[in-house]
Design a protein around this motif. Structure first.
Motif, PDB file in Angstrom:
ATOM      1  N   ASN A 232     120.725 -90.525 123.510  1.00 43.15           N
ATOM      2  CA  ASN A 232     119.882 -91.626 123.949  1.00 43.15           C
ATOM      3  C   ASN A 232     118.991 -91.133 125.086  1.00 43.15           C
ATOM      4  O   ASN A 232     119.496 -90.723 126.134  1.00 43.15           O
ATOM      5  N   GLU A 287     112.341 -94.527 116.427  1.00 36.08           N
ATOM      6  CA  GLU A 287     112.555 -95.906 116.874  1.00 36.08           C
ATOM      7  C   GLU A 287     112.577 -96.914 115.719  1.00 36.08           C
ATOM      8  O   GLU A 287     112.844 -98.101 115.926  1.00 36.08           O
ATOM      9  N   SER A 296     118.156 -98.203 115.537  1.00 33.00           N
ATOM     10  CA  SER A 296     117.035 -97.338 115.181  1.00 33.00           C
ATOM     11  C   SER A 296     117.523 -96.145 114.351  1.00 33.00           C
ATOM     12  O   SER A 296     118.718 -95.846 114.290  1.00 33.00           O
TER      13      SER A 296
END
Length: 333
Positions: A232, A287, A296
Motif C-alpha cells: 500500500n 486503482e 482495487s
C-alpha cells in the motif's frame, strides 16, 4: 473422536509417550467441546462433514488437478494434509497410511505451528463451523476419502455471540457474514444467491463449477498474486488478505471476455484464454475497482506484467494444467 497428532521425535520412554498421548487427547477434546468460545487465531479440530460452505461454486478443474496428483502420488495427499494444518512438511507415511487415521502418518511440526498456511473458519450460532477459506483443498480431501477426516483449522471470527455476549440469531449471523464479506453471495454465473442456497456440506457434486475460478488458480503468479504481495503506497505495508479474491477477478474477466470463444477442454484453447485474461489483468490501472470486492486491482494482487515463462510452462504437454484437463475429461462430475 480421532485426533491429529504429529510427532517430531519418537521417544523410547513408553510411559512418557503414553502421557503425551493422553494429554493431547484431553486437550483436543477440550478444544472441541469449547469451540463456541474459541477466539480469533485459535486452532480447533473439526471433521470435514462438520464444515458449512460459504460459497456455492468452485473451480472443478483445479480440484481435478489435485485428485490427479493424489492418484499418481499418494504421498502428495498426506503432504497437503500436513501443509493445510500448519504442520509443515510430510515426515513419514507408508502404504498403510490413511487420511482417516492421523496416527498413520507424521508431519514435521505440530498442527497449528505455521498458522499462515492454515485454512480459516468462522463460528456461528450454536457452535456451527463455517469454512471461509479452503473450499478447494477440503473438497479434494472429501472426494479422496469422504467426510470423516479430522483436521486442525484456524478460527477467523467467532460470531456466535454479539458484543454483549448474547447468542446471535441465524439472521444476525448471516448479516454479519455478508458485511465482513466472509460469504460469497454470487453463483458460478455471477447471479446473486442467498445464504440459504449454499451447499449443506462439502462434496463436489453439491457445488457449481466456475470456470473463471479454475482459470484464476492457474493465473496465480502469472498476472496476479496474493493480495499481500503488493504494498500500500500510503502505508508502505502489504495489503491485507481478501477472502474470495479469485472470484472477484473472475467477475471482472467475465465482463471482458466470452469463454464460449475458447476450447477450454483442450490445452491450446485453455492457454489462449489464459493469455487473454492475463493481458487484461496486468493492463488494469492499479486503482481500478475489481468486481464486487470494493477493492482495487493493486489490493487484489495485480502484477505489472505477464510472467510469460510461467505461462509457457503451463502450455507444456506434461504440465499440471494438461494433467488436470486429461483427468477431468475421464472423470466428468
Amino acid at each position: 473422536m480421532s485426533i491429529s497428532l504429529f510427532s517430531v521425535f519418537i521417544t523410547p520412554a513408553i510411559g512418557a509417550l503414553s502421557g503425551i498421548l493422553l494429554s493431547s487427547i484431553a486437550m483436543a477434546t477440550q478444544i472441541s467441546d469449547n469451540r463456541i468460545f474459541a477466539k480469533s487465531g485459535d486452532v480447533i479440530q473439526v471433521r470435514l462433514d462438520e464444515l458449512h460452505p460459504t460459497q456455492i461454486a468452485v473451480g472443478k478443474l483445479q480440484i481435478a488437478g489435485d485428485l490427479d496428483d493424489y492418484a499418481r502420488k499418494p504421498e502428495k495427499l498426506f503432504a497437503d494434509l500436513c501443509k493445510v494444518q500448519g504442520a509443515g512438511k510430510l515426515e513419514q507415511y507408508n502404504q498403510s497410511s490413511s487420511p482417516k487415521d492421523p496416527l498413520s502418518y507424521r508431519c514435521l511440526l505440530t498442527p497449528g505451528t505455521d498458522k499462515s498456511a492454515m485454512n480459516t473458519v468462522d463460528i456461528g450460532p450454536g457452535g456451527k463451523i463455517y469454512l471461509t477459506d479452503g473450499h478447494h483443498a477440503f473438497n479434494s480431501f472429501w472426494e479422496t476419502s469422504g467426510g470423516d477426516i479430522s483436521l486442525s483449522v484456524l478460527v477467523g471470527e467467532n460470531l456466535s455471540h454479539d458484543t454483549k455476549g448474547n447468542p446471535v440469531t441465524q439472521l444476525q449471523f448471516e448479516q454479519k457474514m455478508a458485511a465482513l464479506k466472509h460469504f460469497l453471495p454470487i453463483d458460478a454465473k455471477g447471479h446473486p444467491v442467498a445464504f440459504s442456497q449454499l451447499p449443506s456440506s462439502l462434496g463436489l457434486k453439491l457445488f457449481q463449477d466456475d470456470p473463471w475460478r479454475s482459470m484464476l488458480y492457474y493465473l496465480r503468479g502469472i498476472s496476479y498474486d496474493k493480495s499481500d504481495s503488493n504494498l500500500n503506497p500510503k502505508t508502505g505495508k502489504p495489503y491485507p488478505e481478501v477472502p474470495f479474491l479469485e472470484f472477484y477477478w473472475g467477475q471482472y474477466l467475465n465482463s471482458k471476455m466470452n469463454l464460449s470463444q475458447y476450447s477450454l477442454s483442450e490445452l491450446d484453447g485453455y492457454i489462449n484464454a489464459l493469455k487473454d485474461a492475463a493481458q487484461i489483468m496486468t493492463e488494469l490501472p492499479p486503482e481500478q475497482l475489481v468486481g464486487d470486492s470494493g477493492k482495487s486491482a493493486a489490493e487484489l494482487g495485480k502484477l505489472d506484467k505477464v510472467h510469460k515463462k510461467k505461462l509457457k510452462k503451463l502450455a507444456e504437454p506434461d504440465s499440471k494444467l494438461a494433467k488436470a484437463l486429461t483427468y477431468q475429461m475421464s472423470h466428468q462430475q
